[in-house]
Design a protein around this motif. Sequence first.
Motif, PDB file in Angstrom:
ATOM      1  N   ARG A   1     -27.592  80.319 -19.741  1.00 25.55           N
ATOM      2  CA  ARG A   1     -28.149  81.563 -19.198  1.00 25.55           C
ATOM      3  C   ARG A   1     -29.336  82.043 -20.034  1.00 25.55           C
ATOM      4  N   LEU A   2     -29.243  81.898 -21.355  1.00 23.30           N
ATOM      5  CA  LEU A   2     -30.354  82.298 -22.224  1.00 23.30           C
ATOM      6  C   LEU A   2     -31.598  81.489 -21.924  1.00 23.30           C
ATOM      7  N   TRP A   3     -31.427  80.183 -21.750  1.00 28.22           N
ATOM      8  CA  TRP A   3     -32.602  79.353 -21.452  1.00 28.22           C
ATOM      9  C   TRP A   3     -33.277  79.821 -20.151  1.00 28.22           C
ATOM     10  N   LYS A   4     -32.479  80.248 -19.177  1.00 29.75           N
ATOM     11  CA  LYS A   4     -33.053  80.765 -17.928  1.00 29.75           C
ATOM     12  C   LYS A   4     -33.822  82.056 -18.184  1.00 29.75           C
ATOM     13  N   LEU A   5     -33.228  82.967 -18.965  1.00 27.21           N
ATOM     14  CA  LEU A   5     -33.893  84.234 -19.272  1.00 27.21           C
ATOM     15  C   LEU A   5     -35.235  83.999 -19.955  1.00 27.21           C
ATOM     16  N   LEU A   6     -35.287  82.983 -20.800  1.00 30.91           N
ATOM     17  CA  LEU A   6     -36.508  82.695 -21.557  1.00 30.91           C
ATOM     18  C   LEU A   6     -37.477  81.808 -20.789  1.00 30.91           C
ATOM     19  N   GLY A   7     -37.017  81.225 -19.676  1.00 33.12           N
ATOM     20  CA  GLY A   7     -37.878  80.365 -18.871  1.00 33.12           C
ATOM     21  C   GLY A   7     -38.048  78.956 -19.403  1.00 33.12           C
ATOM     22  N   ILE A   8     -37.033  78.451 -20.166  1.00 39.52           N
ATOM     23  CA  ILE A   8     -37.192  77.134 -20.787  1.00 39.52           C
ATOM     24  C   ILE A   8     -36.114  76.144 -20.359  1.00 39.52           C
ATOM     25  N   ARG A   9     -35.382  76.426 -19.284  1.00 37.59           N
ATOM     26  CA  ARG A   9     -34.304  75.535 -18.866  1.00 37.59           C
ATOM     27  C   ARG A   9     -34.771  74.100 -18.646  1.00 37.59           C
ATOM     28  N   ASP A  10     -35.948  73.948 -18.038  1.00 34.65           N
ATOM     29  CA  ASP A  10     -36.425  72.604 -17.702  1.00 34.65           C
ATOM     30  C   ASP A  10     -36.813  71.796 -18.930  1.00 34.65           C
ATOM     31  N   ALA A  11     -36.898  72.453 -20.085  1.00 35.02           N
ATOM     32  CA  ALA A  11     -37.379  71.771 -21.294  1.00 35.02           C
ATOM     33  C   ALA A  11     -36.259  71.378 -22.245  1.00 35.02           C
ATOM     34  N   VAL A  12     -34.996  71.684 -21.906  1.00 31.63           N
ATOM     35  CA  VAL A  12     -33.890  71.380 -22.809  1.00 31.63           C
ATOM     36  C   VAL A  12     -32.826  70.555 -22.090  1.00 31.63           C
TER      37      VAL A  12
ATOM     38  N   LEU B   1     -37.144  77.679 -31.444  1.00 33.20           N
ATOM     39  CA  LEU B   1     -37.157  78.251 -30.102  1.00 33.20           C
ATOM     40  C   LEU B   1     -38.395  79.119 -29.876  1.00 33.20           C
ATOM     41  N   VAL B   2     -38.842  79.837 -30.893  1.00 31.91           N
ATOM     42  CA  VAL B   2     -40.100  80.571 -30.787  1.00 31.91           C
ATOM     43  C   VAL B   2     -41.255  79.590 -30.572  1.00 31.91           C
ATOM     44  N   LEU B   3     -41.248  78.490 -31.323  1.00 31.21           N
ATOM     45  CA  LEU B   3     -42.287  77.469 -31.166  1.00 31.21           C
ATOM     46  C   LEU B   3     -42.240  76.866 -29.764  1.00 31.21           C
ATOM     47  N   LEU B   4     -41.033  76.664 -29.237  1.00 27.97           N
ATOM     48  CA  LEU B   4     -40.900  76.106 -27.890  1.00 27.97           C
ATOM     49  C   LEU B   4     -41.471  77.072 -26.848  1.00 27.97           C
ATOM     50  N   LEU B   5     -41.202  78.364 -26.999  1.00 26.99           N
ATOM     51  CA  LEU B   5     -41.770  79.351 -26.086  1.00 26.99           C
ATOM     52  C   LEU B   5     -43.293  79.312 -26.113  1.00 26.99           C
ATOM     53  N   GLU B   6     -43.858  79.182 -27.307  1.00 29.42           N
ATOM     54  CA  GLU B   6     -45.314  79.121 -27.431  1.00 29.42           C
ATOM     55  C   GLU B   6     -45.855  77.827 -26.828  1.00 29.42           C
ATOM     56  N   THR B   7     -45.179  76.713 -27.105  1.00 31.06           N
ATOM     57  CA  THR B   7     -45.629  75.417 -26.615  1.00 31.06           C
ATOM     58  C   THR B   7     -45.630  75.376 -25.090  1.00 31.06           C
ATOM     59  N   LEU B   8     -44.629  75.979 -24.472  1.00 30.69           N
ATOM     60  CA  LEU B   8     -44.493  75.954 -23.014  1.00 30.69           C
ATOM     61  C   LEU B   8     -45.240  77.090 -22.324  1.00 30.69           C
ATOM     62  N   GLY B   9     -45.895  77.950 -23.095  1.00 32.65           N
ATOM     63  CA  GLY B   9     -46.606  79.075 -22.505  1.00 32.65           C
ATOM     64  C   GLY B   9     -45.679  80.099 -21.877  1.00 32.65           C
ATOM     65  N   LYS B  10     -44.507  80.304 -22.487  1.00 32.95           N
ATOM     66  CA  LYS B  10     -43.509  81.229 -21.951  1.00 32.95           C
ATOM     67  C   LYS B  10     -43.460  82.543 -22.739  1.00 32.95           C
ATOM     68  N   VAL B  11     -44.538  82.879 -23.400  1.00 34.84           N
ATOM     69  CA  VAL B  11     -44.607  84.149 -24.135  1.00 34.84           C
ATOM     70  C   VAL B  11     -45.033  85.238 -23.152  1.00 34.84           C
ATOM     71  N   PRO B  12     -44.216  86.270 -22.949  1.00 33.74           N
ATOM     72  CA  PRO B  12     -44.589  87.338 -22.004  1.00 33.74           C
ATOM     73  C   PRO B  12     -45.932  87.965 -22.368  1.00 33.74           C
ATOM     74  N   GLU B  13     -46.764  88.198 -21.365  1.00 36.40           N
ATOM     75  CA  GLU B  13     -48.086  88.776 -21.608  1.00 36.40           C
ATOM     76  C   GLU B  13     -47.990  90.152 -22.256  1.00 36.40           C
ATOM     77  N   SER B  14     -46.932  90.877 -21.964  1.00 38.60           N
ATOM     78  CA  SER B  14     -46.784  92.234 -22.494  1.00 38.60           C
ATOM     79  C   SER B  14     -46.699  92.255 -24.014  1.00 38.60           C
TER      80      SER B  14
END
Length: 432
Positions: free
Chosen positions: A151-162, A313-326
């Motif tokens: 569920r966390l991976w879905k919230l963060l938008g990284i399910r397809d990468a793990v 996980l922070v690095l993964l968010l940055e690598t995948l462009g999943k950092v919220p614009e806000s």
Amino acid sequence: MSKTLQAIRGMNDILPEQTPLWRYFEDSVARLLDGYGYRQIRMPIVEFTELFKRSIGEVTDIVEKEMYTFEDRNGDSLTLRPEGTAACVRAVLEHGLTGGGQPQKLWYAGPMFRHERPQKGRYRQFHQIGLEVFNLEGPDVDAELIVLTWRLWKLLGIRDAVTLELNSLGTPEARARYREALVDYLSARESQLDEDSRRRLASNPLRILDSKDANTQALLVDAPKLADYLDDESQTHFDGLKTRLDAAGIPYVINPKLVRGLDYYSKTVFEWVTDQLGSQGTVCAGGRYDGLVEQMGGKPTPGVGFAMGIERLVLLLETLGKVPESLARQVDVYLCAFGEAAEVAALALSERLRDQLPDLRLQVNAGAGSFKSQLKKADKSAALYALILGEDELAQQVVGVKPLRDSLKEQGNGEQRTIAWDALAEHLASCL
């Protein structure tokens, strides 16, 4: 010339530009765990060295080569914690949290320390969020730990990468039988093993399964398989876990070479891995440790848990462009004041706005400055709006509200307005 002071190699500063993403990740995890009924515990970062020798295992790489250990002024051997499970078990034992068979679902966050070779995604001071569950022995809680990470991976938008990798290590008795068979097989081929694997053959042979050496991996193709030595209890437990994951629609891969690097694991072990971060592919890992509490002096108590690496996980968010614009904007409104009387009024007005809009991110200009210089600072803050309070506005008890972003024009909020103080909070609430 004296040496320039700088951070210790592998122990990094997390700068203001980086902390919004860290807070976003940590807050996302905390809210999720609140929803699953987990309670936070906080342990010291320093423990007696014996704690880790007894729990992790004296012949593991962590204890042998990676711990930061020192003698304090009392002559006690202390260690900066290399992982969180042992410290959490010590805490629940010391405070009697597992007494009476009462289930405990706990989580913690903080720095860990290992003297490893620093590289991308691997540091000497690193940060983890860990979960530990005590007094629940069925596969249902193992499944829950995996489901909540899914569920966390879905919230963060990284399910397809793990990818989830699973294995069962069985009971200590079953693992001992397998260890004997594996040692017999590899001893006959010892000359073909890499140096690390030859060293581990006598001390920790199951870790050879995780060797990165290609020749050693080729030898392991025909080696005895742990699955063939599983006892009925462990097989039933593992089947129960897989059934629950199948029912939840969570895909997984059985990895018979997954053994984890700590001696205390038994039955379930799992890792979430990614191919987006090079060699540092594990972002979350854990398993069951039913014998650890007893090993550390408590009564027999089932336990299971995991830890996730925040840096990776922070690095993964940055690598995948999943950092919220806000997250790029840390200020909503910048209040500019011109003249001492306006500055005094601005302080009172800003506190009034904070009372009325508790979530408003409001920065008040400090250090005076011209109209041009203050607006320049307002723009640099990335705020959406500048509030302008000068002598004329002060006399009329109004504020100029100036949009600073082109995107506001597209939303119909691109025109500068003059708003009365009494109506300012309502106006800002409608704009933000």
